[in-house]
Design a protein around this motif. Structure first.
Motif, short mmCIF file in Angstrom:
data_model
loop_
_atom_site.label_atom_id
_atom_site.label_comp_id
_atom_site.label_asym_id
_atom_site.label_seq_id
_atom_site.Cartn_x
_atom_site.Cartn_y
_atom_site.Cartn_z
N THR A 131 0.98 -1.09 -0.12
CA THR A 131 -0.12 -0.82 -0.39
C THR A 131 0.74 1.60 0.40
OG1 THR A 131 -1.71 -1.07 1.44
CG2 THR A 131 -1.17 1.45 1.33
N THR A 180 -2.82 1.11 -5.53
CA THR A 180 -3.81 -0.28 -5.88
C THR A 180 -5.36 0.20 -7.02
OG1 THR A 180 -4.81 0.87 -3.15
CG2 THR A 180 -2.35 -0.39 -4.22
N ARG A 212 -4.30 -5.52 -1.17
CA ARG A 212 -2.72 -4.38 0.07
C ARG A 212 -2.68 -4.45 1.46
NH1 ARG A 212 -6.99 1.50 -1.38
NH2 ARG A 212 -8.14 0.88 0.62
N THR A 255 -7.02 -8.15 -5.91
CA THR A 255 -5.97 -6.89 -5.26
C THR A 255 -6.28 -7.11 -4.19
OG1 THR A 255 -5.90 -5.42 -7.86
CG2 THR A 255 -5.08 -5.38 -5.94
#
Length: 233
Positions: free
Chosen positions: A130, A145, A159, A157
């Motif tokens: 991140t 992100t 993070r 996805t």
């Protein structure tokens, strides 16, 4: 081709416990179940278990480890990292797991993962840091992100988030393809790493190792990662 060693073992274990084939196949992602069911149809349960045990055994054998160098110009003698990454992603049949510090849009992997995300048979998952993507000074070619999530949709996805009072940093850099081929590298997936830096990595053809690494991250997902959706939520 459709089953990992652990999947074959779990299906066989379920069948040996007299579970139905439908129930047993729940250990496999939904996108592969129909084809696996078709391949197993027409044989009795004992034969199914024998076939699955054979797959488990075949997948358990250790195979090869190949070094991969990336150097400026054409100095590398054992294959360039950029080409190897793109080839691995393009040749994936059903699964890609990627962990990286950050991306750059000029990266070969950035483009290859987008092509993979557009293939309905591919299950794609990406872990990203991140802080590297969303905070501090960022180059214009480095996506956030949320932009990564949008670019790789419908892939997943994840993070890093705060844990024990601190923001977790993700420095794990690897690709796992089809729960079998594992690329571990010093390189970020960026243009400079792929074209200018001195970087070293290895490609390991070993289903057991690839599956173990994927499982380790799955088990800590809820603790140190959060799901990023393309709309930013």
């Amino acid at each position: 081709m459709l089953l990992t060693g652990s999947e074959a073992r779990e299906i066989a274990d379920h069948l040996a416990d007299d579970d139905t084939l439908t129930a047993s196949l729940r250990v496999v992602p939904a996108g592969r179940r129909a084809e696996i069911r078709l391949l197993l149809s027409g044989i009795d349960q004992a034969a199914m278990i024998a076939v699955l045990r054979a797959i488990e055994g075949a997948r358990s054998a250790p195979t090869t480890v190949d070094p991969l160098w990336m150097m400026p110009g054409h100095l590398a003698q054992h294959g360039r990292l950029t080409q190897s990454v793109t080839y691995l992603v393009n040749s994936a049949r059903y699964s890609i797991v990627c962990s990286t510090f950050k991306f750059q849009r000029s990266s070969g992997l950035w483009k290859a993962l987008r092509r993979a995300a557009e293939r309905p048979e591919i299950i794609l998952k990406v872990y990203i840091d991140t802080a590297a993507a969303d905070t501090g000074r960022r180059r214009s070619g480095s996506p956030t992100t949320v932009e990564v999530a949008a670019h790789l949709h419908p892939g997943l996805t994840l993070r890093t988030k705060r844990f024990d009072g601190h923001q977790v940093r993700n420095h794990a850099k690897f690709l796992s393809i089809d729960h079998r081929f594992l690329l571990v590298t010093s390189a970020n997936f960026s243009w400079s790493a792929e074209n200018a830096n001195l970087e070293f990595g290895v490609i390991i053809d070993n289903p057991n190792l690839a599956e173990a690494i994927e499982q380790e991250l799955r088990e800590v997902e809820d603790v140190i990662f959060e799901h990023v959706r393309p709309n930013g939520t």
